[in-house]
Scaffold this motif. Structure first.
Motif, PDB file in Angstrom:
ATOM      1  N   PHE A 112       0.832  -1.204   0.000  1.00  0.00           N
ATOM      2  CA  PHE A 112       0.000   0.000   0.000  1.00  0.00           C
ATOM      3  C   PHE A 112       0.867   1.256   0.000  1.00  0.00           C
ATOM      4  CE2 PHE A 112      -3.299  -2.741   2.358  1.00  0.00           C
ATOM      5  CZ  PHE A 112      -3.737  -3.247   1.158  1.00  0.00           C
ATOM      6  N   ALA A 113       1.993   1.201   0.716  1.00  0.00           N
ATOM      7  CA  ALA A 113       2.884   2.365   0.761  1.00  0.00           C
ATOM      8  C   ALA A 113       3.446   2.660  -0.619  1.00  0.00           C
ATOM      9  CB  ALA A 113       4.013   2.110   1.757  1.00  0.00           C
ATOM     10  N   GLU A 114       3.802   1.591  -1.360  1.00  0.00           N
ATOM     11  CA  GLU A 114       4.338   1.780  -2.702  1.00  0.00           C
ATOM     12  C   GLU A 114       3.272   2.344  -3.639  1.00  0.00           C
ATOM     13  OE1 GLU A 114       6.437  -0.857  -6.261  1.00  0.00           O
ATOM     14  OE2 GLU A 114       5.176  -1.803  -4.754  1.00  0.00           O
ATOM     15  N   ALA A 115       2.058   1.783  -3.552  1.00  0.00           N
ATOM     16  CA  ALA A 115       0.975   2.265  -4.407  1.00  0.00           C
ATOM     17  C   ALA A 115       0.656   3.725  -4.110  1.00  0.00           C
ATOM     18  CB  ALA A 115      -0.263   1.398  -4.210  1.00  0.00           C
ATOM     19  N   ALA A 116       0.639   4.071  -2.807  1.00  0.00           N
ATOM     20  CA  ALA A 116       0.355   5.456  -2.420  1.00  0.00           C
ATOM     21  C   ALA A 116       1.437   6.403  -2.931  1.00  0.00           C
ATOM     22  CB  ALA A 116       0.238   5.547  -0.907  1.00  0.00           C
ATOM     23  N   LYS A 117       2.677   5.950  -2.915  1.00  0.00           N
ATOM     24  CA  LYS A 117       3.788   6.775  -3.391  1.00  0.00           C
ATOM     25  C   LYS A 117       3.626   7.100  -4.875  1.00  0.00           C
ATOM     26  CE  LYS A 117       8.847   6.802  -3.596  1.00  0.00           C
ATOM     27  NZ  LYS A 117      10.079   6.025  -3.287  1.00  0.00           N
ATOM     28  N   ILE A 118       3.214   6.084  -5.636  1.00  0.00           N
ATOM     29  CA  ILE A 118       3.010   6.296  -7.075  1.00  0.00           C
ATOM     30  C   ILE A 118       1.852   7.253  -7.313  1.00  0.00           C
ATOM     31  CG2 ILE A 118       2.387   5.173  -9.245  1.00  0.00           C
ATOM     32  CD1 ILE A 118       3.809   2.665  -8.184  1.00  0.00           C
ATOM     33  N   MET A 119       0.758   7.050  -6.554  1.00  0.00           N
ATOM     34  CA  MET A 119      -0.418   7.920  -6.752  1.00  0.00           C
ATOM     35  C   MET A 119      -0.147   9.352  -6.304  1.00  0.00           C
ATOM     36  SD  MET A 119      -3.877   5.675  -6.272  1.00  0.00           S
ATOM     37  CE  MET A 119      -3.726   5.320  -4.554  1.00  0.00           C
ATOM     38  N   ASN A 120       0.734   9.531  -5.315  1.00  0.00           N
ATOM     39  CA  ASN A 120       1.119  10.890  -4.927  1.00  0.00           C
ATOM     40  C   ASN A 120       1.726  11.636  -6.105  1.00  0.00           C
ATOM     41  OD1 ASN A 120       0.686  11.791  -2.121  1.00  0.00           O
ATOM     42  ND2 ASN A 120       1.718   9.884  -1.584  1.00  0.00           N
ATOM     43  N   LYS A 121       2.527  10.933  -6.909  1.00  0.00           N
ATOM     44  CA  LYS A 121       3.116  11.554  -8.092  1.00  0.00           C
ATOM     45  C   LYS A 121       2.034  11.898  -9.113  1.00  0.00           C
ATOM     46  CE  LYS A 121       7.572   9.199  -7.646  1.00  0.00           C
ATOM     47  NZ  LYS A 121       8.542   8.262  -8.299  1.00  0.00           N
ATOM     48  N   ASN A 122       0.991  11.042  -9.208  1.00  0.00           N
ATOM     49  CA  ASN A 122      -0.095  11.309 -10.156  1.00  0.00           C
ATOM     50  C   ASN A 122      -0.817  12.611  -9.817  1.00  0.00           C
ATOM     51  OD1 ASN A 122       0.564   8.841 -11.234  1.00  0.00           O
ATOM     52  ND2 ASN A 122      -1.221   7.757 -10.409  1.00  0.00           N
ATOM     53  N   PHE A 123      -0.968  12.893  -8.509  1.00  0.00           N
ATOM     54  CA  PHE A 123      -1.729  14.071  -8.079  1.00  0.00           C
ATOM     55  C   PHE A 123      -0.891  15.348  -8.054  1.00  0.00           C
ATOM     56  CE2 PHE A 123      -4.629  10.857  -6.283  1.00  0.00           C
ATOM     57  CZ  PHE A 123      -5.856  11.400  -6.664  1.00  0.00           C
ATOM     58  N   ALA A 124       0.417  15.209  -8.193  1.00  0.00           N
ATOM     59  CA  ALA A 124       1.295  16.376  -8.053  1.00  0.00           C
ATOM     60  C   ALA A 124       0.937  17.466  -9.064  1.00  0.00           C
ATOM     61  CB  ALA A 124       2.759  15.949  -8.242  1.00  0.00           C
ATOM     62  N   GLY A 125       0.749  18.689  -8.564  1.00  0.00           N
ATOM     63  CA  GLY A 125       0.498  19.845  -9.421  1.00  0.00           C
ATOM     64  C   GLY A 125      -0.913  19.944  -9.964  1.00  0.00           C
ATOM     65  N   GLN A 126      -1.819  19.056  -9.555  1.00  0.00           N
ATOM     66  CA  GLN A 126      -3.183  19.076 -10.088  1.00  0.00           C
ATOM     67  C   GLN A 126      -4.144  19.763  -9.107  1.00  0.00           C
ATOM     68  OE1 GLN A 126      -4.891  15.873 -12.478  1.00  0.00           O
ATOM     69  NE2 GLN A 126      -3.200  14.553 -11.772  1.00  0.00           N
ATOM     70  N   GLU A 127      -5.090  20.491  -9.679  1.00  0.00           N
ATOM     71  CA  GLU A 127      -6.178  21.088  -8.892  1.00  0.00           C
ATOM     72  C   GLU A 127      -7.492  20.478  -9.346  1.00  0.00           C
ATOM     73  OE1 GLU A 127      -4.766  25.569  -7.652  1.00  0.00           O
ATOM     74  OE2 GLU A 127      -5.751  25.298  -9.582  1.00  0.00           O
ATOM     75  N   PHE A 128      -8.405  20.305  -8.404  1.00  0.00           N
ATOM     76  CA  PHE A 128      -9.692  19.695  -8.721  1.00  0.00           C
ATOM     77  C   PHE A 128     -10.804  20.644  -8.262  1.00  0.00           C
ATOM     78  CE2 PHE A 128      -6.608  16.356  -8.037  1.00  0.00           C
ATOM     79  CZ  PHE A 128      -6.757  15.577  -9.172  1.00  0.00           C
TER      80      PHE A 128
END
Length: 465
Positions: free
Chosen positions: A297-313
């Motif tokens: 889960f820590a690895e998956a969360a780390k990858i998803m953190n990169k996906n969200f970087a710089g994005q606004e919703f």
């Protein structure tokens, strides 16, 4: 008193403006993680082909070790007027001749031959001794029975280095005609000695079982993720043995379970007493195995953190930015915790089912929605954030590729297919082809994607001890 009213009204207005400009706070209830034990998953039965190849040189070396020194002895002259001892004079050579074993045995013979008779209780015998040496040539049909290489050996020729002679009435008389009948008496003994030696040297059961025990010992696929692969044999198959060039060939196959476990090293399920060798006419040349791509889960969360970087919703002036992502398991679903700042501050929780995209090789979350308490609070404080359009945009970033995990799992398997030696003289080589996704399983530590692998495996014996 009235003079203070404008002042109080001004304070109220300022407070209202300040209130409107401050971000809403959300304090949703956290869906606590649960335990996804047991951490063991049985896959469908796999099939591993194990074509065995043994150099004839190894058979030759083993036979020379077993068949050494005095190989035949007959000390009773009373039964047939012959006493005989035979020694192996030099190393035996074993080669392939038209699909049969050809054995050349240099030997030395010490023979006592008794001529005479016994009349009226009086023994009238003349005993002669011969010390001879020659070369015996034998051929053997080959078969595999009950794990053993069995041979049916036949003596083809016996060539003496010197013609046997003896002195009779003062003359050297050739006695080959006397010795060759004697050969017939020990011929079957030599044949059986060769058969017994080859059978003993090529008893495959100890070697095959030792190799299988090593192969079936659980090995660690990933130290970081504590993942293990355990192979449990169900049945062993074997074709007839054949000779090809300078190598003895036998196709073997193993039907087995491949179990992926997460945690401490599991116990081996190998039980030699339950393994039975079954004869078959043909074995497929492909291996079908199941490996696991493990994502913590820590690895998956780390990858998803990169996906969200710089994005606004959001839209307009109402927007949030994801600062941190955490994920865990609860009730067969994944919980995704998003720490957000912006128009809304706090942590919002989403839940969904992990799925796999075969084309992109990504884990994504189907039916992703806000956790119930999060949704209720958003409906009251930030209805715009609870809308489906915003949720779908968030969902696009809630995915991650398992290509690195697949490659790591494949590389781990490849290490056992690249001249891997489970025991001295036994070497395993092979290759893996395409990967086929099977299913996703959840544990309390990780997401496990099960992958089906096709390939080939070859086991060679070179320098067998």
């Amino acid at each position: 008193m009235l003079k203070f009213l404008p002042f109080l009204f001004a304070i109220l207005i300022v407070s209202m403006i300040a209130s409107c400009s401050t971000s809403n706070k959300i304090a949703a209830l956290k869906p606590e993680p649960d335990d996804a034990s047991p951490l063991m998953y049985e896959t469908a039965a796999s099939f591993i082909n194990l074509p065995i190849s043994v150099k004839l040189k190894d058979i030759e070396n083993q036979t020379n070790t077993i068949l050494n020194g005095l190989i035949y002895e007959d000390n009773n002259i009373e039964d047939d007027n012959i006493e005989m001892k035979i020694w192996k004079l030099a190393p035996i050579s074993i080669t392939n001749e038209n699909g049969k074993l050809k054995t050349i045995l240099p030997l030395k013979a010490a023979i006592k031959y008794r001529i005479g008779t016994k009349k009226l209780g009086v023994e009238l015998y003349n005993t002669k001794e011969f010390n001879l040496n020659g070369v015996v040539t034998l051929t053997s049909d080959v078969a595999l029975t009950n794990w053993k290489l069995n041979t049916k050996t036949e003596l083809k020729s016996l060539d003496w280095n010197e013609s046997p002679t003896m002195v009779v009435f003062g003359k050297n008389m050739p006695v080959t005609y006397l010795i060759n009948p004697a050969v017939k008496l020990f011929r079957s003994k030599i044949e059986s000695k060769i058969d017994a030696a080859i059978e003993k040297s090529m008893d495959f059961k100890p070697n095959v079982l030792a190799a299988l025990e090593k192969i079936c010992s659980p090995f660690q696929m990933s130290e970081a993720y504590e993942s293990w692969l355990r192979i449990t044999p169900i049945e062993i198959y074997s074709t007839d043995a054949v000779l090809k060039s300078d190598t003895f060939l036998m196709d073997m196959g193993m039907k087995c379970f491949m179990t992926t476990l997460v945690g401490t090293k599991p116990e081996s399920k190998f039980d030699a007493s339950k393994i039975i060798l079954k004869p078959v006419t043909k074995i497929p040349n492909q291996i079908t195995a199941n490996i696991a791509a493990v994502s913590t889960f820590a690895e998956a969360a780390k990858i998803m953190n990169k996906n969200f970087a710089g994005q606004e919703f959001g839209s307009g002036s109402k927007k949030v930015t994801v600062q941190k992502v955490d994920i865990w398991h609860k009730n067969d679903k994944m919980v995704i915790a998003l720490d957000v700042i912006g128009t809304v501050n706090g942590t919002i929780y989403l839940t969904g089912f992990p799925q796999y995209n075969e084309q992109t090789k990504e884990i994504f979350f189907d039916k992703l929605d806000y956790a119930l308490d999060t949704k209720n609070k958003l409906m009251r404080t930030a209805n715009w954030l609870a809308q489906g359009l915003v949720l779908r945009k968030i969902q696009e970033s809630c995915r991650y590729s398992i290509v690195p995990n697949l490659e790591e799992g494949k590389q781990t398997m490849a290490n056992y297919l690249k001249n891997y030696s489970p025991m001295p003289g036994v070497f395993i080589n092979g290759k893996m082809d395409n990967l086929q996704f099977q299913k996703v399983q959840l544990t309390n530590k990780a997401i496990i994607a099960f992958i089906k692998v096709n390939g080939t495996v070859n086991v060679s014996v070179d320098g067998l001890k």
